[in-house]
Design an enzyme around this catalytic site. Structure first.
Site, PDB file in Angstrom:
ATOM      1  N   ASP A  25       0.857  -1.201   0.000  1.00 48.95           N
ATOM      2  CA  ASP A  25       0.000   0.000   0.000  1.00 48.95           C
ATOM      3  C   ASP A  25       0.881   1.236   0.000  1.00 48.95           C
ATOM      4  OD1 ASP A  25      -2.030   1.598   2.608  1.00 48.95           O
ATOM      5  OD2 ASP A  25      -1.853   2.013   0.440  1.00 48.95           O
ATOM      6  N   ASN A  27      -0.377   4.553  -0.267  1.00 48.24           N
ATOM      7  CA  ASN A  27      -0.996   5.834   0.153  1.00 48.24           C
ATOM      8  C   ASN A  27      -1.723   5.726   1.496  1.00 48.24           C
ATOM      9  OD1 ASN A  27      -3.098   4.212  -0.589  1.00 48.24           O
ATOM     10  ND2 ASN A  27      -4.084   5.710  -1.938  1.00 48.24           N
ATOM     11  N   ASP A  29      -4.121   3.928   2.703  1.00 46.63           N
ATOM     12  CA  ASP A  29      -5.558   3.630   2.874  1.00 46.63           C
ATOM     13  C   ASP A  29      -5.760   2.163   3.275  1.00 46.63           C
ATOM     14  OD1 ASP A  29      -6.606   3.191  -0.648  1.00 46.63           O
ATOM     15  OD2 ASP A  29      -5.027   2.249   0.566  1.00 46.63           O
ATOM     16  N   ASP A  33      -1.807  -1.247  -3.778  1.00 47.45           N
ATOM     17  CA  ASP A  33      -2.105  -0.496  -4.997  1.00 47.45           C
ATOM     18  C   ASP A  33      -0.937  -0.564  -5.985  1.00 47.45           C
ATOM     19  OD1 ASP A  33      -1.778   2.048  -2.620  1.00 47.45           O
ATOM     20  OD2 ASP A  33      -0.192   1.442  -4.004  1.00 47.45           O
ATOM     21  N   ASP A 102      -5.111 -10.441 -15.614  1.00 52.00           N
ATOM     22  CA  ASP A 102      -6.115 -11.465 -15.304  1.00 52.00           C
ATOM     23  C   ASP A 102      -7.375 -11.136 -16.117  1.00 52.00           C
ATOM     24  OD1 ASP A 102      -6.410 -13.184 -12.182  1.00 52.00           O
ATOM     25  OD2 ASP A 102      -7.604 -13.495 -14.009  1.00 52.00           O
ATOM     26  N   ASP A 203      -9.390 -16.393 -16.400  1.00 55.93           N
ATOM     27  CA  ASP A 203     -10.165 -16.890 -15.268  1.00 55.93           C
ATOM     28  C   ASP A 203     -11.248 -17.874 -15.719  1.00 55.93           C
ATOM     29  OD1 ASP A 203     -10.755 -16.411 -12.371  1.00 55.93           O
ATOM     30  OD2 ASP A 203     -12.705 -15.861 -13.174  1.00 55.93           O
ATOM     31  N   GLU A 258      -7.059 -20.684 -16.473  1.00 51.28           N
ATOM     32  CA  GLU A 258      -7.322 -21.328 -15.192  1.00 51.28           C
ATOM     33  C   GLU A 258      -8.369 -22.390 -15.451  1.00 51.28           C
ATOM     34  OE1 GLU A 258     -10.026 -19.805 -12.536  1.00 51.28           O
ATOM     35  OE2 GLU A 258      -9.153 -20.696 -10.759  1.00 51.28           O
ATOM     36  N   HIS A 331      -4.114 -17.251  -4.973  1.00 49.44           N
ATOM     37  CA  HIS A 331      -4.956 -16.446  -4.074  1.00 49.44           C
ATOM     38  C   HIS A 331      -6.235 -17.163  -3.651  1.00 49.44           C
ATOM     39  CE1 HIS A 331      -6.613 -16.128  -8.020  1.00 49.44           C
ATOM     40  NE2 HIS A 331      -7.708 -15.595  -7.516  1.00 49.44           N
ATOM     41  N   ASP A 332      -6.460 -18.351  -4.216  1.00 45.97           N
ATOM     42  CA  ASP A 332      -7.696 -19.094  -3.911  1.00 45.97           C
ATOM     43  C   ASP A 332      -7.477 -20.245  -2.939  1.00 45.97           C
ATOM     44  OD1 ASP A 332      -8.884 -18.939  -7.330  1.00 45.97           O
ATOM     45  OD2 ASP A 332      -9.363 -17.655  -5.614  1.00 45.97           O
TER      46      ASP A 332
END
Ligand code: TEU
Ligand code: CA
Length: 554
Positions: A25, A27, A29, A33, A102, A203, A258, A331-332
């Site tokens: 990150d 910034n 938040d 990003d 992706d 995907d 995928e 990530h899954d």
């Protein structure tokens, strides 16, 4: 190297997947990003990876963290701007690396203008961009289940019809039967390719062709429904060939699909060198291992012999006619050191053993952010700390079916997708150096022990092991193109195989158990080139010991 083997950059180079929301990150938040990624490119360059796969960064309402796209041609404002993206791409290329995006075109967000229009009326020109059906007996058109719990159909009162969504109800499936949809998709492929990206991860691509009779299924497990009802539909190859011929073939790029539901018997149809479809696939056979009849939170036992057989079957299926990708996490799925290794007593050893497995198999290796430092699963105490829509949907379903909160939570600890989505652990400062703000998901509490800074100083650094392996692989194309020959097939504790080409003969031996094992495979005439523990001794393998040998005079 044998001349008939086509050398391709996407066969030799190693992919590194970034989940932008959790990488860095810039910034404050609390959300990763693009500028955060730019600030960490030197880390990836030092590691020695080549191709960055970015999980979706397009405008999205984030129902499924970006896998629900509202505008395919705009950057999500949480991630930055199009000029940030262009700078990222420039910085990636300036380091001699590549970037793939992706592509999520089995479905859009329900907030995409196409769907907003389609819902307005049955004769709207976007209506058949999606799949609409009348209900049956006051319920959905059939018994198809969503990947994320419940029915794959959502009722639209205004038109008294249902629309199909194989994932959440905010992810309506696009109707690829409609040539206008295919033209729209070709347009967005060109939009990104003309910006200079180096390819796409596609995907759930085997799901794009639907069995239009929409009959009820009579299958016993969700995995079977994926394979026999959702995947490999009647026109999937026509559609892939069409986008290849009309767009993809005109660029020097790579594509990886995928592949939920793609099994070894149909793999070549997608990735055969002569097929004009995809370069390779991420098949999920080894990743769906252990998913019981009601999916991942309803687990069934499996062991390493099952894993070895899946790898063996796929090597055989591909032969010299197709190409595989090799991965153990993304990530899954849970963190690979927690799922396939031992993230407790042997975290470092097993993280390195799994690195050697992924980076010495035949196929394009794909690493997931955080694996290079042995990041492990997270144990949050309450379901409220989890963010994944899949987890929350099944939480409701399982609790409603009488499963206790504690029992469900322990399944989430083992199998939940958020295990892989806690912020990258850069150092031991606040929020592991990921952000100066409140993070969108809590940082794994073990970040003070497990982080890049502390790992790089460790004598048994996982990062350094990955870095050495990556450069070794680059220098030894036998590990890319060499013949793959397996030994000790039925051994439950050791994974052993050779990689052989005209000039070199490697032997890899991996003790993926918590016990000492006899190395009952000759290594006479072999020199130990690399291993993952200090005192490596003779014909006994320590727990989680990995060895890479090279045959002398080869
Ligand atoms: O995943 C497809 C897929 O098979 C997932 O359902 C995943 O394997 C599952 O969570 C395992 O239980 C792709 C994306 O990788 C995933 O992040 C998206 O949620 C999904 O498609 C819908 O776009
Ligand atoms: Ca941010």
């Amino acid at each position: 190297m044998s001349t008939e083997l086509q050398r391709k950059w996407w066969k030799e180079e190693v992919i590194y997947q970034i989940y932008p929301r959790s990488f860095m990150d810039s910034n404050g938040d609390g959300i990763g990003d693009l500028r955060g990624i730019i600030s960490k490119l030197d880390h990836l360059h030092e590691l020695g990876v080549d191709i960055i796969w970015l999980s979706p960064i397009y405008d999205s309402p984030n129902d499924d963290n970006g896998y629900d796209i509202r505008n395919y041609r705009e950057i999500h404002q949480e991630f930055g701007t199009m000029s940030d993206f262009e700078e990222l791409l420039e910085e990636v290329h300036a380091r001699g690396m590549k970037l793939i995006m992706d592509l999520v075109v089995n479905h859009s967000s329900d907030e995409h203008e196409w769907f907003v229009e389609a819902k307005k009326s049955k004769d709207n020109k976007y209506r058949d961009y999606y799949h609409w059906k009348k209900g049956v007996d006051g319920g959905p058109p059939n018994n198809w289940p969503s990947f994320f719990g419940g029915s794959a159909w959502e009722y639209d009162e205004a038109s008294d019809e249902y629309y199909l969504h194989l994932f959440t109800k905010k992810q309506p499936d696009l109707n690829w039967e409609n040539p206008k949809v295919r033209e729209e998709i070709k347009g967005l492929l060109k939009f990104w390719l003309d910006k200079g990206i180096d390819g796409f991860r596609m995907d759930v691509i085997p799901l794009i062709s639907k069995r239009l009779n929409f009959e009820n299924h009579t299958l016993g497990s969700f995995n079977e429904v994926v394979e026999k009802v959702y995947s490999n539909g009647p026109k999937v190859h026509d559609y892939l060939n069409e986008i290849y011929e009309d767009v993809l073939s005109k660029y020097d790029i790579m594509t990886v699909g995928e592949g939920p539901g793609i099994n070894k018997n149909v793999g070549l149809k997608y990735v055969g060198h002569d097929r004009g479809e995809l370069n390779m696939i991420f098949h999920l056979d080894h990743m769906f291992l252990g998913h019981g009849p009601k999916g991942k939170f309803d687990p069934i036992p499996y062991d390493w012999c099952d894993i070895k057989k899946i790898f063996r079957d796929w090597h055989e299926a591909m032969g010299e006619s197709g190409w595989l990708s090799i991965f153990l996490d993304n990530h899954d799925f849970p963190r690979l050191v927690s799922r396939f290794g031992n993230d407790n007593q042997y975290r470092r050893e097993s993280a390195k053993l799994l690195a050697m497995l992924v980076l010495t198999q035949k196929g394009t290796a794909c690493l997931y952010q955080g694996s290079e430092i042995g990041m492990s699963n997270v144990v949050f105490d309450s379901i409220s700390e989890y963010r994944d829509v899949e987890t929350h949907n099944f939480h409701k379903e399982f609790i409603a079916n009488g499963v206790s909160e504690a029992d469900f939570l322990s399944e989430v600890h083992a199998h939940g997708r958020d295990n892989a989505r806690t912020p990258f652990q850069w150092d031991e400062s606040e929020n592991a150096g990921f952000s100066s703000g409140k993070t969108w998901i809590n940082v794994n509490p073990n970040y003070k022990e497990i982080n890049l800074a502390v790992d790089k100083t460790a004598k048994d650094s996982i990062f350094k092991f990955y870095k050495n392996l990556l450069s070794f692989r680059k220098e030894n194309l036998c590990l890319v193109y060499g013949q793959w020959v397996e030994h000790m097939l039925e051994n439950k504790n050791i994974y052993a195989y050779d990689r052989i080409d005209e000039n070199t003969h490697f032997r890899i031996v991996l003790n993926h158990s918590n016990e000492v094992q006899d190395l009952s495979l000759s290594v006479d005439g072999y020199e130990l080139i690399m291993n993952n523990i200090e005192d490596s001794s003779g014909d006994q393998l320590s727990p989680w010991e990995a060895r890479l040998y090279k045959k002398s005079n080869s």
